[in-house]
Design an enzyme around this catalytic site. Structure first.
Site, short mmCIF file in Angstrom:
data_model
loop_
_atom_site.label_atom_id
_atom_site.label_comp_id
_atom_site.label_asym_id
_atom_site.label_seq_id
_atom_site.Cartn_x
_atom_site.Cartn_y
_atom_site.Cartn_z
N CYS A 101 1.01 -1.12 0.02
CA CYS A 101 -0.17 0.19 0.17
C CYS A 101 0.89 1.26 0.04
CB CYS A 101 -0.97 0.01 1.17
SG CYS A 101 -1.90 1.38 1.31
N CYS A 106 -0.71 4.40 2.17
CA CYS A 106 -1.01 4.23 3.69
C CYS A 106 -0.30 2.88 3.97
CB CYS A 106 -2.25 4.61 4.17
SG CYS A 106 -3.63 4.02 3.25
N SER A 107 -1.27 2.08 4.49
CA SER A 107 -0.69 0.85 4.93
C SER A 107 -1.79 -0.29 5.05
CB SER A 107 0.07 0.94 6.47
OG SER A 107 0.98 1.84 6.47
N CYS A 108 -2.65 -0.21 4.16
CA CYS A 108 -3.67 -0.92 3.71
C CYS A 108 -3.35 -2.38 3.74
CB CYS A 108 -4.55 -0.71 2.67
SG CYS A 108 -5.28 0.77 2.72
#
Lengths: 218, 195
Positions: free
Chosen positions: B92, B95-97
């Site tokens: 991702c 962000c940090s999905c």
């Protein structure tokens, strides 16, 4: 902000990836508390997940880069509870409540928290999908000053629709309180060379999940 | 940070916005209930049950939610299968999905600037830092999680595991192998451990 530091795809200079053997879920108690407060406040329905992401993206770049993941969550959350009028700046400074809270529609109970559930973002279609698998598309070259999920490295690029995911909440409007405005969502795949030029490794392909307003027929 | 976080939690509690018992429960959920053991179970089932694998690749949320005793309930999950021709890697960049429902919370490296920046432009360099070298004939496919769809990599079943039980197979499925930055453990690791 869209052209902000969070949009990292393709940047150089951050050094190697350093995996940590036997990594714990949280590295300190406060990380778990930040995670939990974020989830519990999310459940009040006051803001959307996209609004939450936007508040992280609006952190000053130096603060964003200097903060660990959960510190970033904390800084974003602190800004958001003040921006939404839930907590006063004076209360943050004092470290305690100085006034009663405002009434919320929903407060997460310990019982609610026992059920681990994940939100659904698909919505009924408001019209037919413009594209189908196999269609050639070009991503738009857009630079909105507000939240978007079209990364910079994939703007103005020629790709192929690989799958139609259904109609989903549109982050670009949901993040700014302009409604869910559901849009068709597609997996769009690009060759490494389209994204990174002729020198790129020909054995690489990259896909993004692209909302219909990001795409034009090609 | 400990003090600042405690102060904010206190303010939110005093104002009646959050219940500390609910916060305790949320922490317990992610520390003890969800994690890569769920994804490993899904992958092992796919290795032994071709019908489950077909359903998983068609609609991963439905297939995962059909497993008995499965909690939490996955949404918008997509399973992508590694083959000798294609190796899948999930990232991702914005962000940090991460597929929390099947892997739990992401490790620090997944959320780090080096991983988020380089995976889409230099995936083989990133894989090398994880000690993974792919055959020259294998293409790399990167999935950038830019929407609410979440990706689970189904790694290739290691050779030499014919006849293994689902449980024994699940022990070979590492978290990183389901993100694409690793491969399943070789069978000799597990049989040595069992000796």
């Amino acid at each position: 902000m869209t052209n902000s530091i969070h949009d990292m795809g393709g940047m150089h200079g951050f050094g190697p990836v350093t995996p940590e053997p036997d990594e714990p879920v949280f590295h300190a108690d406060w990380e778990g508390r930040v995670y939990a407060v974020q989830r519990a406040m999310g459940a009040t329905g006051l803001w959307t997940i996209d609004g939450g992401r936007a508040s992280l993206e609006n952190l000053p770049p130096l603060a964003y880069l200097a903060a660990s993941y959960y510190k970033r969550w904390f800084l974003g959350l602190e800004r958001r509870v003040v921006a939404y009028g839930l907590v006063g700046e004076d209360e943050i400074a004092a470290g305690r409540a100085l006034r009663p809270g405002i009434r919320l529609n929903r407060k997460l109970t310990a019982d609610d928290a026992k059920t681990i559930s994940f939100a659904h973002f698909d919505r009924p279609a408001t019209g037919p999908a413009r594209f189908k698998a196999g269609d050639r598309v070009r991503t738009k070259n857009i630079h909105p000053a507000t939240h978007t999920r079209l990364p910079r490295y994939a703007r103005g690029k020629l790709g192929t629709v690989e799958a139609v995911r259904g109609c989903h909440v549109f982050p670009d409007t949901a993040a700014v309180g302009a409604g869910e405005s559901p849009q068709w969502l597609y997996a769009v795949v690009f060759t490494g060379r389209e994204l990174w030029g002729e020198e790129a490794d020909p054995s690489i392909k990259v896909s993004i999940e692209a909302f219909e307003p990001y795409l034009a027929p090609a | 940070m400990q003090l600042r976080v405690r102060a904010l939690e206190t303010i939110l509690t005093e104002k009646g916005y959050v219940d500390p018992a609910a916060l305790d429960q949320i922490v317990e959920n992610v520390e003890t209930k969800i994690g890569p053991h769920i994804g490993a179970r899904v992958v092992a089932r796919a290795w032994v049950d071709p019908d489950f694998k077909r359903r998983l690749l068609e609609d991963a949320s439905a297939a995962v939610n059909s497993l008995a005793g499965f909690d939490p309930v996955a949404a918008h999950l997509i399973a992508v299968e590694n083959t000798p021709q294609t190796h899948n890697v999930v990232v991702c960049t914005l962000c940090s999905c991460y597929p929390w429902s099947v892997l739990g919370l992401p490790p620090v490296w997944y959320k780090s600037a080096p991983y988020r920046s380089r995976t889409v432009i230099d995936p083989k360099g990133v894989l090398a830092e994880f000690g993974v070298t792919l055959p020259a004939t294998t293409d790399v496919r990167i999935w950038d999680s830019t929407a609410e769809t979440r990706f689970l990599v189904v790694p290739m079943r290691p050779a030499g595991t014919e006849g293994w039980s689902e449980e024994a197979l699940a022990a070979l499925v590492t978290r990183d192998s389901m993100v694409g930055t690793g491969l399943p453990k070789p069978p000799e690791d597990e049989s040595e451990a069992a000796r």
